[in-house]
Write an enzyme that holds these catalytic residues in place. Structure first.
Site, mmCIF file in Angstrom:
data_model
loop_
_atom_site.group_PDB
_atom_site.id
_atom_site.type_symbol
_atom_site.label_atom_id
_atom_site.label_comp_id
_atom_site.label_asym_id
_atom_site.label_seq_id
_atom_site.Cartn_x
_atom_site.Cartn_y
_atom_site.Cartn_z
ATOM 1 N N HIS A 63 -33.160 -30.768 0.271
ATOM 2 C CA HIS A 63 -32.076 -30.429 1.192
ATOM 3 C C HIS A 63 -31.266 -29.324 0.536
ATOM 4 O O HIS A 63 -31.020 -29.346 -0.677
ATOM 5 C CB HIS A 63 -31.210 -31.663 1.486
ATOM 6 C CG HIS A 63 -31.850 -32.599 2.472
ATOM 7 N ND1 HIS A 63 -31.625 -33.948 2.497
ATOM 8 C CD2 HIS A 63 -32.737 -32.347 3.473
ATOM 9 C CE1 HIS A 63 -32.334 -34.490 3.493
ATOM 10 N NE2 HIS A 63 -33.024 -33.548 4.088
ATOM 11 N N ASP A 65 -28.287 -28.372 0.202
ATOM 12 C CA ASP A 65 -27.083 -28.568 -0.615
ATOM 13 C C ASP A 65 -27.408 -28.918 -2.066
ATOM 14 O O ASP A 65 -26.535 -28.913 -2.906
ATOM 15 C CB ASP A 65 -26.139 -29.630 0.005
ATOM 16 C CG ASP A 65 -26.801 -30.971 0.294
ATOM 17 O OD1 ASP A 65 -27.987 -30.983 0.665
ATOM 18 O OD2 ASP A 65 -26.132 -32.014 0.145
ATOM 19 N N HIS A 66 -28.676 -29.189 -2.363
ATOM 20 C CA HIS A 66 -29.027 -29.622 -3.718
ATOM 21 C C HIS A 66 -29.719 -28.565 -4.577
ATOM 22 O O HIS A 66 -29.928 -28.795 -5.756
ATOM 23 C CB HIS A 66 -29.899 -30.877 -3.651
ATOM 24 C CG HIS A 66 -29.127 -32.064 -3.163
ATOM 25 N ND1 HIS A 66 -28.643 -33.042 -3.996
ATOM 26 C CD2 HIS A 66 -28.695 -32.388 -1.917
ATOM 27 C CE1 HIS A 66 -27.969 -33.927 -3.291
ATOM 28 N NE2 HIS A 66 -27.988 -33.556 -2.027
ATOM 29 N N ASP A 203 -29.769 -38.414 -3.490
ATOM 30 C CA ASP A 203 -29.456 -38.895 -2.135
ATOM 31 C C ASP A 203 -30.419 -40.024 -1.806
ATOM 32 O O ASP A 203 -31.636 -39.847 -1.859
ATOM 33 C CB ASP A 203 -29.660 -37.782 -1.104
ATOM 34 C CG ASP A 203 -28.554 -36.740 -1.125
ATOM 35 O OD1 ASP A 203 -27.746 -36.756 -2.062
ATOM 36 O OD2 ASP A 203 -28.513 -35.914 -0.191
ATOM 37 N N HIS A 261 -21.352 -37.306 -4.308
ATOM 38 C CA HIS A 261 -21.859 -36.895 -2.990
ATOM 39 C C HIS A 261 -20.891 -37.399 -1.907
ATOM 40 O O HIS A 261 -21.276 -38.049 -0.941
ATOM 41 C CB HIS A 261 -23.276 -37.446 -2.763
ATOM 42 C CG HIS A 261 -24.087 -36.654 -1.756
ATOM 43 N ND1 HIS A 261 -24.146 -36.986 -0.426
ATOM 44 C CD2 HIS A 261 -24.888 -35.569 -1.897
ATOM 45 C CE1 HIS A 261 -24.948 -36.132 0.209
ATOM 46 N NE2 HIS A 261 -25.402 -35.254 -0.667
HETATM 47 ZN ZN LIG Z 1 -27.178 -34.135 -0.189
HETATM 48 ZN ZN LIG Z 2 -30.245 -35.054 1.169
#
Ligand SMILES: [Zn+2]
Ligand SMILES: [Zn+2]
Length: 316
Positions: A63, A65-66, A203, A261
């Site tokens: 993802h 955002d990572h 996550d 997170h």
């Molecule tokens: Zn995330």
């Molecule tokens: Zn994620």
């Protein structure tokens, strides 16, 4: 060996003025290992501890955002004249993703090693290793465990003297496991001491693998994207609530739970209190907070706030 976790970014999905996207820097002796690298991570580091010459980056999943921050960071290392290789590890697909990005990234003068990790692979750094384990998210995702080697027991000075081994090189031999003049190491060495253990969930929905890997860990860094009032939404999106993260920490018997997170929807205090109702020893680090993880016999893991600029002294 000093071990600490530096929280370079503690937001989930979208950054805020106070929280950057996910990035967690492990400092262990001379090693610097980054877990996830959200957009803006290099600036977060530059504004705090500086951008270290990383040994490796471990990505939990793809993802955006990572990992988006990796592009700029990889380029910065190049412009700084880095020569050492940099390894980027992640779930299967890591190599393909970065190979696809090559036309954008261009060549780096230093070797960039891209590695698709098998679950439970062991990447060794000196006296510790990092091992990935699958967690439950909407895409293939890993949590990671930092596992330090066992340490030899304490040397019993009185026992050595009583057994007639004089202070000097013979003590060193015994500590290295050699017998000396009929005295065996077992007679003067205490029991081996466990190494430190830190687990990072990435996550994930509540997941048994996290609990298993975090069994008696010193620190568990767990995501807490939601609170109980949005438990259904957490399930739909394969994330955890603060309450669920705390249950994992409690059942695994960890020393300290650090929640990260975070969503912009809640106050960190609310998130912390929801978790503390289940697991007392919970903290919600802010960006640039650090958790020091000493050897068990020297104390508990503890949250360390960054040193703020001292107030200017009042002029008399
Ligand atoms: Zn995330
Ligand atoms: Zn994620």
């Amino acid at each position: 060996m000093d071990v600490s976790l530096f929280f370079a970014g503690t937001a989930g999905s979208v950054p805020t003025a106070r929280r950057g996207l996910p990035a967690l820097l492990l400092r262990a002796g001379g090693h610097r290992v980054l877990f996830d690298c959200g957009e803006g991570t290099q600036q977060q580091l530059l504004r705090s501890v500086g951008l270290p010459e990383l040994d490796a980056v471990f990505v939990t999943h793809f993802h955006l955002d990572h990992w988006l921050g990796l592009l700029g960071m990889v380029k910065t290392f190049d412009l700084r004249g880095r020569e050492r290789p940099l390894s980027i590890y992640g779930p299967p697909g890591t190599e393909r993703l970065f190979t696809g990005l090559r036309p954008i990234l261009g060549r780096t003068a230093y070797p960039l090693e891209l590695v698709d990790l098998e679950p439970h692979a062991e990447i060794r750094f000196g006296t510790f290793l990092i091992t990935p384990f699958p967690v439950k998210h909407r895409v293939e995702a890993y949590g990671y465990a930092f596992v330090e080697d066992e340490r030899p027991g304490r040397f019993d000075v009185d026992a050595a003297r009583t057994l007639g081994v004089p202070e000097g090189p013979d003590w060193g031999r015994l500590q290295r496991g050699e017998a000396v003049g009929g005295v065996t190491p077992e007679q003067v060495m205490g029991e081996t001491r466990p190494g430190r253990r830190i687990v990072i969930s990435g996550d994930t929905a509540p997941c048994q693998a996290v609990e298993v890997f975090a069994h008696r860990a010193d620190v568990l860094v767990h995501e807490a994207t939601f609170m109980e009032e949005e438990r259904a939404r957490a399930r739909e999106t394969a994330h955890s609530t603060a309450h669920q993260a705390a249950e994992i920490a409690r059942d695994a018997g960890v020393g300290l739970l650090a929640l990260t997170h975070l969503s912009t929807r809640y106050f960190p205090r609310e998130v912390r209190d929801e978790a503390r109702a289940v697991f007392r020893n919970t903290v919600v680090p802010r960006d640039f907070d650090e958790i020091a993880v000493p050897f068990a016999e020297r104390g508990e893991p503890a949250l360390v706030k960054p040193e703020r600029e001292p107030e200017p002294a009042a002029t008399p």
